[in-house]
Write an enzyme that holds these catalytic residues in place. Structure first.
Site, PDB file in Angstrom:
ATOM      1  N   GLU A 153       0.833  -1.200   0.000  1.00  0.00           N
ATOM      2  CA  GLU A 153       0.000   0.000   0.000  1.00  0.00           C
ATOM      3  C   GLU A 153       0.876   1.262   0.000  1.00  0.00           C
ATOM      4  O   GLU A 153       1.833   1.370   0.767  1.00  0.00           O
ATOM      5  CB  GLU A 153      -0.888  -0.014   1.240  1.00  0.00           C
ATOM      6  CG  GLU A 153      -1.788   1.196   1.420  1.00  0.00           C
ATOM      7  CD  GLU A 153      -2.641   1.092   2.681  1.00  0.00           C
ATOM      8  OE1 GLU A 153      -3.616   1.848   2.791  1.00  0.00           O
ATOM      9  OE2 GLU A 153      -2.321   0.254   3.552  1.00  0.00           O
ATOM     10  N   LYS A 186      -9.130   2.411  -3.004  1.00  0.00           N
ATOM     11  CA  LYS A 186      -9.502   1.829  -1.719  1.00  0.00           C
ATOM     12  C   LYS A 186     -10.929   2.236  -1.330  1.00  0.00           C
ATOM     13  O   LYS A 186     -11.268   3.418  -1.311  1.00  0.00           O
ATOM     14  CB  LYS A 186      -8.497   2.284  -0.656  1.00  0.00           C
ATOM     15  CG  LYS A 186      -8.600   1.590   0.690  1.00  0.00           C
ATOM     16  CD  LYS A 186      -7.430   2.034   1.575  1.00  0.00           C
ATOM     17  CE  LYS A 186      -7.421   1.351   2.932  1.00  0.00           C
ATOM     18  NZ  LYS A 186      -6.250   1.771   3.745  1.00  0.00           N
ATOM     19  N   CYS A 245      -5.502  -3.010   2.035  1.00  0.00           N
ATOM     20  CA  CYS A 245      -5.467  -3.024   3.506  1.00  0.00           C
ATOM     21  C   CYS A 245      -6.851  -3.165   4.153  1.00  0.00           C
ATOM     22  O   CYS A 245      -7.403  -4.248   4.193  1.00  0.00           O
ATOM     23  CB  CYS A 245      -4.731  -1.788   4.031  1.00  0.00           C
ATOM     24  SG  CYS A 245      -4.042  -2.032   5.711  1.00  0.00           S
ATOM     25  N   SER A 268       0.202  -2.451   7.321  1.00  0.00           N
ATOM     26  CA  SER A 268      -0.407  -2.795   8.604  1.00  0.00           C
ATOM     27  C   SER A 268       0.639  -2.695   9.707  1.00  0.00           C
ATOM     28  O   SER A 268       1.568  -3.498   9.761  1.00  0.00           O
ATOM     29  CB  SER A 268      -0.968  -4.222   8.553  1.00  0.00           C
ATOM     30  OG  SER A 268      -1.536  -4.599   9.788  1.00  0.00           O
ATOM     31  N   GLY A 309      22.195   7.998  28.005  1.00  0.00           N
ATOM     32  CA  GLY A 309      22.612   8.249  29.375  1.00  0.00           C
ATOM     33  C   GLY A 309      22.493   6.971  30.182  1.00  0.00           C
ATOM     34  O   GLY A 309      21.391   6.486  30.445  1.00  0.00           O
ATOM     35  N   GLY A 362      20.783   1.479  35.594  1.00  0.00           N
ATOM     36  CA  GLY A 362      19.478   0.842  35.713  1.00  0.00           C
ATOM     37  C   GLY A 362      19.116   0.030  34.489  1.00  0.00           C
ATOM     38  O   GLY A 362      19.792   0.075  33.455  1.00  0.00           O
ATOM     39  N   SER A 412      17.983   2.098  30.899  1.00  0.00           N
ATOM     40  CA  SER A 412      19.076   2.598  30.059  1.00  0.00           C
ATOM     41  C   SER A 412      19.921   1.450  29.521  1.00  0.00           C
ATOM     42  O   SER A 412      20.438   1.514  28.399  1.00  0.00           O
ATOM     43  CB  SER A 412      19.945   3.583  30.843  1.00  0.00           C
ATOM     44  OG  SER A 412      20.565   2.976  31.959  1.00  0.00           O
ATOM     45  N   GLU A 462       6.387   4.413  33.553  1.00  0.00           N
ATOM     46  CA  GLU A 462       6.782   5.705  34.104  1.00  0.00           C
ATOM     47  C   GLU A 462       6.104   6.854  33.358  1.00  0.00           C
ATOM     48  O   GLU A 462       5.620   7.807  33.965  1.00  0.00           O
ATOM     49  CB  GLU A 462       8.303   5.853  34.017  1.00  0.00           C
ATOM     50  CG  GLU A 462       9.063   4.858  34.864  1.00  0.00           C
ATOM     51  CD  GLU A 462      10.542   4.814  34.528  1.00  0.00           C
ATOM     52  OE1 GLU A 462      11.281   4.153  35.279  1.00  0.00           O
ATOM     53  OE2 GLU A 462      10.954   5.432  33.529  1.00  0.00           O
ATOM     54  N   LYS A 521       2.745  16.252  30.157  1.00  0.00           N
ATOM     55  CA  LYS A 521       4.117  15.766  30.003  1.00  0.00           C
ATOM     56  C   LYS A 521       4.242  14.894  28.763  1.00  0.00           C
ATOM     57  O   LYS A 521       5.201  15.027  27.977  1.00  0.00           O
ATOM     58  CB  LYS A 521       4.543  14.964  31.231  1.00  0.00           C
ATOM     59  CG  LYS A 521       4.835  15.772  32.483  1.00  0.00           C
ATOM     60  CD  LYS A 521       5.454  14.876  33.546  1.00  0.00           C
ATOM     61  CE  LYS A 521       5.807  15.637  34.797  1.00  0.00           C
ATOM     62  NZ  LYS A 521       6.441  14.781  35.819  1.00  0.00           N
TER      63      LYS A 521
END
Length: 580
Positions: free
Chosen positions: A44, A110, A146, A174, A327, A331, A334, A439, A551
């Protein structure tokens, strides 16, 4: 009836790269012709890339797309090619061109335009109203694009019941999410079986901003059984010889079909039947196809892993970046981000930076350094405590000796973001942010700090899946590339003494299932409580999700791997008083 040799060209288009996409299409047509294919099918909008979004509002883009398509017509001498493009006639259409033996023989538009999730085709395209069947080498082939094939009573019903199509061909783009392949294959098998028709489905592959296309093109027989399957997450040319005798035989033995044809409300008035003239055969001899191994079966975690790697590689490559910077905190988030980047770009193009403050532990430094050494990436240490101290000193008169709180924590994150962006500007390394979906959902991230960067690799990956992917990477490498101590230690941002994530958040084993119900499945608080979760905890999490939309709106784009990702999938107002 001789077998039809069909080729599905699963290519990686780039949105807007009309010349580059046309060259990929041209090469695919040549390969298919050399392999003796009668028909080659491209995905497509293969000419423009998918989704072109507001490029479609530029008239000169539409014209250039048509020029690119016309440049391919002469390439189809000796073969038939079906190519996705943008058609124009008073309005614009998501369309497929039938290029046959050096001519533009037919066009399909389509019929069904998706307007949900990441799709907003109604914003751009007019719906097609005609259904097309082409007669190629004595075989009736119904074309669709599709979403058309996802409709149980879509164009395929007319093509089969009115146009007697024996082979259905679908051009698709898709997007991937975990579990999509099996869902898609089940749907396609149902369509083939219900309509007693062979089905060839070609899917786009590659990354485009947040979206990842997984390929997995497939050819099915009239019973819905897989004849051949394309490779996942890579470009591929899928070839198969289809004998359609059994389609006719099966229909003769099925009295339901005659009843359906007699009683069907479908009219032939919107059906176009285009007979393609015989091809002047090329000099290519048609040899038997070599044995094609069955593609490896991937479990969900392996699919997600490969999708993320492809998404990183194409996001950087298609935007002109060669290297990335991460960075490293010591943990798991990262660590996984760095591992995925290495798989996508190679260790020589990934740079790790450890930025300690007075709250960073020796264990974090050791884990970050061990990870970098195990991966073979460059490792730099940039102590930010002097910068942090300077900020505190400058702000002290304004704060008037108020007690430390999240302000001081966020300062550290923002300094780290500034350091990484400085390296990005100086060396043209793209910053990969490391925050995960858990988070991001509840706002456990800092604007202009750990959200600063060019691509949020784990933005749609819940925390528990992060751990699963990290262990999967170690299994792939056959060693503890990600140190065991990273996987075993309690998650912590190390922005104050003795801090752990669970000081602020519920355990991720509890948080992730609640977020899945609320964010991905749109359950209400009452429904989530009825599912067995504590009422106070549910209300707390929902409040955190709702009040942190601002945020998420300012975060970098992130790779989609779940059915509902933040961004294109989930568009909520920032100013919003609905709910708790």
């Amino acid at each position: 009836m001789l077998p039809v040799r069909i080729a599905l060209a699963q290519i990686n288009s780039t949105v807007g790269d009309l010349k580059g996409n046309a060259n990929k299409i041209r090469k695919a047509i040549r390969r298919a012709r050399q392999a003796g294919a009668d028909l080659v099918v491209l995905p497509e909008l293969a000419v423009t890339g998918y989704p072109p979004e507001d490029l479609l509002l530029k008239p000169f883009f539409i014209e250039d797309n048509l020029k690119a398509l016309r440049s391919l017509v002469d390439e189809t001498r000796g073969i038939t090619a079906v190519v996705g493009f943008v058609d124009r006639q008073n309005d614009i259409y998501n369309a497929a061109a039938v290029l046959h033996d050096g001519t533009w023989a037919a066009t399909y538009r389509k019929n069904h335009l998706p307007n949900y999730g990441v799709f907003d085709e109604d914003r751009y395209f007019q719906r097609g109203t005609r259904v097309l069947v082409i007669l190629c080498r004595g075989v009736r082939i119904g074309l669709s694009i599709c979403e058309d094939i996802w409709q149980p009573t879509g164009p395929l019903s007319t093509q089969v019941l009115v146009g007697d199509a024996e082979l259905a061909v679908n051009l698709s783009a898709s997007p991937f999410f975990a579990g999509r392949r099996s869902e898609r294959l089940q749907m396609l098998s149902t369509r083939a079986r219900d309509h007693t028709v062979a089905l060839a489905y070609v899917n786009l592959v590659g990354g485009q901003d947040e979206l990842i296309f997984d390929g997995n093109s497939v050819i099915l027989d009239e019973r819905g059984s897989v004849v051949a399957m394309g490779k996942p997450f890579v470009e591929d040319l899928l070839l198969a010889d289809l004998s359609l005798r059994n389609v006719f035989r099966s229909r003769l033995l099925d009295p339901r079909r005659r009843e359906e044809k007699r009683n069907s409300p479908l009219a032939a008035s919107n059906l176009d039947l285009v007979e393609l003239p015989p091809i002047r055969r090329s000099s290519v001899s048609r040899r038997p196809l070599p044995h094609r191994p069955k593609p490896e079966e991937l479990d969900e975690i392996d699919e997600i892993f490969r999708a993320l790697v492809l998404g990183i590689r194409d996001y950087l490559g298609k935007n002109g970046f060669r290297s990335a910077v991460v960075g490293l905190s010591g943990g798991v988030d990262s660590a996984l981000t760095a591992c995925l980047a290495v798989e996508a770009l190679g260790p020589e193009n990934v740079h790790g930076v450890f930025m300690p403050t007075r709250f960073s532990s020796d264990r974090s430094r050791r884990d970050a350094q061990d990870l970098a050494r195990n991966l073979g990436i460059s490792f730099r240490v940039v102590p930010i405590d002097p910068i942090y101290a300077a900020f505190l000193a400058a702000l002290k008169p304004l704060f008037r000796n108020r007690p430390a709180d999240v302000t001081e924590e966020n300062l550290q994150a923002r300094i780290r973001g500034t350091v990484l962006m400085a390296l990005s500007n100086k060396f043209r390394w793209l910053v990969l942010t490391t925050g995960n979906k858990s988070e991001t959902s509840v706002g456990y991230c800092t604007l202009y700090g750990d959200t600063a960067g060019g691509l949020a690799v784990l933005k749609d990956v819940p925390k528990m899946a992060v751990y699963a992917l990290a262990r999967h990477f170690n299994r792939l490498r056959g060693s503890e590339v990600i140190p065991l101590s990273i996987l075993q230690r309690p998650p912590t941002a190390e922005l104050r003494p003795g801090q752990t994530d669970q000081d602020t958040l519920p355990p991720y084993e509890v948080l992730d299932p609640i977020l899945q119900l609320y964010v991905e499945k749109d359950f209400s608080a009452e429904e989530i409580v009825q599912a067995g979760f504590p009422k106070d905890r549910v209300r707390q999490i929902i409040r955190m999700v709702d009040r942190n939309e601002y945020k998420r709106r300012q975060a970098p784009p992130g790779l989609k791997i779940t059915p509902k990702a933040f961004g294109r999938d989930r568009r909520l107002p920032i100013t919003n008083r609905y709910g708790l």
